[in-house]
Design a protein around this motif. Structure first.
Motif, PDB file in Angstrom:
ATOM      1  N   GLU A 245       0.830  -1.200   0.000  1.00 47.21           N
ATOM      2  CA  GLU A 245       0.000   0.000   0.000  1.00 47.21           C
ATOM      3  C   GLU A 245       0.874   1.263   0.000  1.00 47.21           C
ATOM      4  OE1 GLU A 245      -3.102   0.365  -0.406  1.00 47.21           O
ATOM      5  OE2 GLU A 245      -3.940  -1.635  -0.080  1.00 47.21           O
ATOM      6  N   GLU A 246       1.977   1.210   0.731  1.00 39.40           N
ATOM      7  CA  GLU A 246       2.883   2.361   0.743  1.00 39.40           C
ATOM      8  C   GLU A 246       3.494   2.583  -0.635  1.00 39.40           C
ATOM      9  OE1 GLU A 246       7.087   3.754   2.825  1.00 39.40           O
ATOM     10  OE2 GLU A 246       5.853   2.239   3.819  1.00 39.40           O
ATOM     11  N   LEU A 247       3.882   1.493  -1.301  1.00 39.02           N
ATOM     12  CA  LEU A 247       4.427   1.636  -2.658  1.00 39.02           C
ATOM     13  C   LEU A 247       3.357   2.159  -3.605  1.00 39.02           C
ATOM     14  CD1 LEU A 247       6.637   1.334  -4.746  1.00 39.02           C
ATOM     15  CD2 LEU A 247       6.080  -1.110  -4.923  1.00 39.02           C
ATOM     16  N   ALA A 248       2.128   1.660  -3.480  1.00 42.27           N
ATOM     17  CA  ALA A 248       1.041   2.159  -4.326  1.00 42.27           C
ATOM     18  C   ALA A 248       0.811   3.645  -4.093  1.00 42.27           C
ATOM     19  CB  ALA A 248      -0.236   1.364  -4.049  1.00 42.27           C
ATOM     20  N   ASP A 249       0.897   4.077  -2.836  1.00 44.37           N
ATOM     21  CA  ASP A 249       0.767   5.507  -2.527  1.00 44.37           C
ATOM     22  C   ASP A 249       1.850   6.321  -3.232  1.00 44.37           C
ATOM     23  OD1 ASP A 249      -1.416   5.043  -0.881  1.00 44.37           O
ATOM     24  OD2 ASP A 249      -0.249   5.060   0.977  1.00 44.37           O
ATOM     25  N   ARG A 250       3.075   5.788  -3.227  1.00 43.42           N
ATOM     26  CA  ARG A 250       4.184   6.506  -3.852  1.00 43.42           C
ATOM     27  C   ARG A 250       4.057   6.510  -5.379  1.00 43.42           C
ATOM     28  NH1 ARG A 250      10.008   5.236  -1.530  1.00 43.42           N
ATOM     29  NH2 ARG A 250      10.378   7.002  -2.942  1.00 43.42           N
ATOM     30  N   VAL A 251       3.543   5.426  -5.938  1.00 38.87           N
ATOM     31  CA  VAL A 251       3.296   5.399  -7.389  1.00 38.87           C
ATOM     32  C   VAL A 251       2.321   6.511  -7.763  1.00 38.87           C
ATOM     33  CG1 VAL A 251       2.208   4.073  -9.245  1.00 38.87           C
ATOM     34  CG2 VAL A 251       3.844   2.956  -7.714  1.00 38.87           C
ATOM     35  N   GLU A 252       1.295   6.679  -6.953  1.00 38.25           N
ATOM     36  CA  GLU A 252       0.319   7.734  -7.227  1.00 38.25           C
ATOM     37  C   GLU A 252       0.940   9.115  -7.055  1.00 38.25           C
ATOM     38  OE1 GLU A 252      -3.917   5.521  -6.245  1.00 38.25           O
ATOM     39  OE2 GLU A 252      -3.103   6.934  -4.769  1.00 38.25           O
ATOM     40  N   ALA A 253       1.690   9.303  -5.973  1.00 39.89           N
ATOM     41  CA  ALA A 253       2.234  10.632  -5.665  1.00 39.89           C
ATOM     42  C   ALA A 253       3.401  11.014  -6.570  1.00 39.89           C
ATOM     43  CB  ALA A 253       2.685  10.685  -4.204  1.00 39.89           C
ATOM     44  N   GLU A 254       4.283  10.050  -6.867  1.00 41.88           N
ATOM     45  CA  GLU A 254       5.508  10.364  -7.583  1.00 41.88           C
ATOM     46  C   GLU A 254       5.446  10.109  -9.084  1.00 41.88           C
ATOM     47  OE1 GLU A 254       8.911   8.613  -5.567  1.00 41.88           O
ATOM     48  OE2 GLU A 254       7.850   8.761  -3.640  1.00 41.88           O
ATOM     49  N   LEU A 255       4.604   9.165  -9.493  1.00 46.05           N
ATOM     50  CA  LEU A 255       4.481   8.868 -10.917  1.00 46.05           C
ATOM     51  C   LEU A 255       3.181   9.400 -11.508  1.00 46.05           C
ATOM     52  CD1 LEU A 255       5.839   5.192 -11.081  1.00 46.05           C
ATOM     53  CD2 LEU A 255       7.099   7.350 -11.126  1.00 46.05           C
ATOM     54  N   GLY A 256       2.293   9.872 -10.648  1.00 45.81           N
ATOM     55  CA  GLY A 256       1.036  10.434 -11.137  1.00 45.81           C
ATOM     56  C   GLY A 256       0.095   9.408 -11.731  1.00 45.81           C
ATOM     57  N   ILE A 257       0.168   8.163 -11.235  1.00 47.54           N
ATOM     58  CA  ILE A 257      -0.661   7.079 -11.755  1.00 47.54           C
ATOM     59  C   ILE A 257      -1.655   6.649 -10.685  1.00 47.54           C
ATOM     60  CG2 ILE A 257      -0.676   4.695 -12.571  1.00 47.54           C
ATOM     61  CD1 ILE A 257       2.134   5.165 -13.666  1.00 47.54           C
ATOM     62  N   LYS A 258      -2.915   6.653 -11.016  1.00 46.80           N
ATOM     63  CA  LYS A 258      -3.941   6.189 -10.097  1.00 46.80           C
ATOM     64  C   LYS A 258      -3.919   4.667 -10.041  1.00 46.80           C
ATOM     65  CE  LYS A 258      -7.534   6.407  -7.386  1.00 46.80           C
ATOM     66  NZ  LYS A 258      -7.375   6.878  -5.988  1.00 46.80           N
ATOM     67  N   VAL A 259      -3.771   4.115  -8.845  1.00 41.79           N
ATOM     68  CA  VAL A 259      -3.653   2.670  -8.675  1.00 41.79           C
ATOM     69  C   VAL A 259      -5.001   2.076  -8.287  1.00 41.79           C
ATOM     70  CG1 VAL A 259      -2.501   0.805  -7.437  1.00 41.79           C
ATOM     71  CG2 VAL A 259      -1.246   2.913  -7.947  1.00 41.79           C
ATOM     72  N   ASN A 260      -5.468   1.131  -9.073  1.00 44.31           N
ATOM     73  CA  ASN A 260      -6.691   0.394  -8.745  1.00 44.31           C
ATOM     74  C   ASN A 260      -6.355  -0.597  -7.641  1.00 44.31           C
ATOM     75  OD1 ASN A 260      -8.760  -1.579  -8.662  1.00 44.31           O
ATOM     76  ND2 ASN A 260      -9.334  -1.162 -10.780  1.00 44.31           N
ATOM     77  N   ARG A 261      -6.748  -0.292  -6.414  1.00 41.62           N
ATOM     78  CA  ARG A 261      -6.361  -1.122  -5.273  1.00 41.62           C
ATOM     79  C   ARG A 261      -7.047  -2.489  -5.292  1.00 41.62           C
ATOM     80  NH1 ARG A 261      -3.055   2.234  -1.815  1.00 41.62           N
ATOM     81  NH2 ARG A 261      -2.771   4.079  -3.111  1.00 41.62           N
ATOM     82  N   LYS A 262      -8.128  -2.626  -6.031  1.00 42.03           N
ATOM     83  CA  LYS A 262      -8.821  -3.906  -6.077  1.00 42.03           C
ATOM     84  C   LYS A 262      -8.112  -4.898  -6.990  1.00 42.03           C
ATOM     85  CE  LYS A 262     -13.273  -6.077  -7.177  1.00 42.03           C
ATOM     86  NZ  LYS A 262     -14.666  -5.886  -7.660  1.00 42.03           N
ATOM     87  N   TYR A 263      -7.700  -4.447  -8.172  1.00 37.91           N
ATOM     88  CA  TYR A 263      -7.163  -5.352  -9.182  1.00 37.91           C
ATOM     89  C   TYR A 263      -5.661  -5.217  -9.411  1.00 37.91           C
ATOM     90  CZ  TYR A 263     -11.917  -6.496 -10.796  1.00 37.91           C
ATOM     91  OH  TYR A 263     -13.210  -6.933 -10.890  1.00 37.91           O
ATOM     92  N   ASN A 264      -5.052  -4.110  -8.992  1.00 39.89           N
ATOM     93  CA  ASN A 264      -3.666  -3.849  -9.357  1.00 39.89           C
ATOM     94  C   ASN A 264      -2.693  -3.827  -8.177  1.00 39.89           C
ATOM     95  OD1 ASN A 264      -5.450  -2.333 -11.588  1.00 39.89           O
ATOM     96  ND2 ASN A 264      -3.560  -3.060 -12.502  1.00 39.89           N
ATOM     97  N   VAL A 265      -3.143  -4.321  -7.048  1.00 39.48           N
ATOM     98  CA  VAL A 265      -2.256  -4.599  -5.916  1.00 39.48           C
ATOM     99  C   VAL A 265      -2.533  -6.042  -5.533  1.00 39.48           C
ATOM    100  CG1 VAL A 265      -1.591  -4.020  -3.562  1.00 39.48           C
ATOM    101  CG2 VAL A 265      -2.314  -2.199  -5.124  1.00 39.48           C
ATOM    102  N   ALA A 266      -1.551  -6.921  -5.755  1.00 42.51           N
ATOM    103  CA  ALA A 266      -1.818  -8.353  -5.601  1.00 42.51           C
ATOM    104  C   ALA A 266      -0.722  -9.044  -4.813  1.00 42.51           C
ATOM    105  CB  ALA A 266      -1.956  -9.017  -6.971  1.00 42.51           C
ATOM    106  N   MET A 267      -1.137 -10.016  -4.018  1.00 48.31           N
ATOM    107  CA  MET A 267      -0.197 -10.829  -3.265  1.00 48.31           C
ATOM    108  C   MET A 267       0.433 -11.865  -4.180  1.00 48.31           C
ATOM    109  SD  MET A 267      -0.865 -12.982   0.225  1.00 48.31           S
ATOM    110  CE  MET A 267      -2.072 -14.058  -0.565  1.00 48.31           C
ATOM    111  N   ILE A 268       1.736 -11.970  -4.140  1.00 48.60           N
ATOM    112  CA  ILE A 268       2.439 -13.003  -4.894  1.00 48.60           C
ATOM    113  C   ILE A 268       2.032 -14.370  -4.352  1.00 48.60           C
ATOM    114  CG2 ILE A 268       4.718 -13.985  -5.365  1.00 48.60           C
ATOM    115  CD1 ILE A 268       5.824 -11.099  -5.202  1.00 48.60           C
ATOM    116  N   ASN A 269       1.719 -15.290  -5.246  1.00 50.13           N
ATOM    117  CA  ASN A 269       1.251 -16.601  -4.808  1.00 50.13           C
ATOM    118  C   ASN A 269       2.383 -17.390  -4.149  1.00 50.13           C
ATOM    119  OD1 ASN A 269       2.282 -18.945  -6.759  1.00 50.13           O
ATOM    120  ND2 ASN A 269       2.059 -17.059  -7.945  1.00 50.13           N
ATOM    121  N   ASN A 270       2.009 -18.404  -3.381  1.00 50.05           N
ATOM    122  CA  ASN A 270       2.989 -19.147  -2.587  1.00 50.05           C
ATOM    123  C   ASN A 270       3.982 -19.939  -3.428  1.00 50.05           C
ATOM    124  OD1 ASN A 270       1.779 -18.154  -0.319  1.00 50.05           O
ATOM    125  ND2 ASN A 270       0.857 -20.070   0.337  1.00 50.05           N
TER     126      ASN A 270
END
Length: 296
Positions: A245-270
């Protein structure tokens, strides 16, 4: 034009909810602990807390690719519906899953004359590969053919980038995903190398920096220079949603990209987590500039 179904495997880390909503079929891969008779990844799953605790306690996790019988049965279900198949599979440089799915596809096309099965080697992993499915699905909804989607993705395949950092390189070295010399060098000098997938679909160090914080800073700097497509980007993580979530926040703030938290932040599978260990963090994106244009 016959209808067709998009397939992938779990190692592309396509978000499960996205796959369900968009009709993408995800083939399982498998993992197990040495000395344990239980194989996880399909009907039997292991929650992330237990999985990473066992890794932290010193157990060694192994992984295996797509099961050919499972691939055959799942492909065949779609063929019997009169549908064709376009499968985008994780890197052949890291897994036998692409070759397995390719072989199964060739066999089934002989058994089902008139059917088409296209199996693509993403030469990528996790979010970098998963984004190819997002592009493919968007094109499918536009009415593009399987061949058009394949040709387009092949033409831009090297533009799908994924950079990541891990807490401990021993897991990648132990699983054969990283050169032992690179792993020992980073561990001895307390260096946090930025890792990425090269053109052969293998994990290699991109840049060596000290501290995880500097590594994440560099990932964002390099990504900014490569001009990521605002629609096709992905934050991935293992066992630390707060970091993601912190990286997603920085992507939005520093790269100007809106991050879809539902589909574009994902846990790496086991299955991948067995090789990255806990606290891996990565950023995947479709780049508009080449590596040759970037100051790494």
């Amino acid at each position: 034009m016959r209808e067709f179904t998009l397939f992938t495997d779990v190692n592309t880390d396509v978000h499960p909810e996205y796959a369900k909503d968009e009709g993408i079929v995800i083939l399982p891969q498998y993992y197990y602990f040495e000395g344990d008779d239980v194989v996880y990844g399909d009907e039997i799953l292991l929650d992330e807390e237990t999985f990473y605790k066992r890794l932290a306690d010193g157990e060694t996790a192994k992984s295996s690719g797509v099961n050919p019988d499972r691939a055959r049965r799942t492909f065949e279900e779609e063929l019997k519906k009169g549908k064709d198949i376009l499968a985008i599979i994780c890197s052949s440089g890291l897994s036998m899953s692409y070759q397995t799915c390719h072989n199964v596809g060739q066999e089934l096309m002989q058994e089902y004359p008139g059917s088409k099965i296209i199996v693509m080697d993403s030469l990528n992993e996790s979010g970098g590969a998963g984004l190819m499915l997002y592009v493919a699905r968007d094109m499918q909804k536009e009415g593009r053919t399987m061949e058009e989607i394949r040709d387009y993705i092949e033409s831009i395949k090297q533009d799908f980038q994924g950079m990541f950092v891990v807490d401990d390189l021993k897991y990648l070295v132990r699983g054969g995903r990283l050169n032992p010399f690179s792993g020992a060098f980073g561990t001895l000098l307390d260096i946090k190398p930025i890792l990425y997938l090269n053109e052969e679909g293998k994990i290699v160090p991109l840049k060596k920096v000290r501290t995880r914080k500097r590594a994440v800073n560099e990932i964002l700097r390099i990504a900014r220079e490569m001009q990521p497509d605002p629609k096709y980007m992905y934050v991935v993580y293992t066992y630390n949603r707060d970091d993601a979530e912190e990286l997603a926040d920085r992507v939005e703030a520093e790269l100007g990209i809106k991050v879809n938290r539902k589909y574009n932040v994902a846990m790496i599978n086991n299955t991948i987590g067995a090789h990255t260990g806990p606290n891996a963090l990565g950023f995947g994106f479709l780049a508009h500039k080449k590596w040759s244009d970037v100051n790494v």
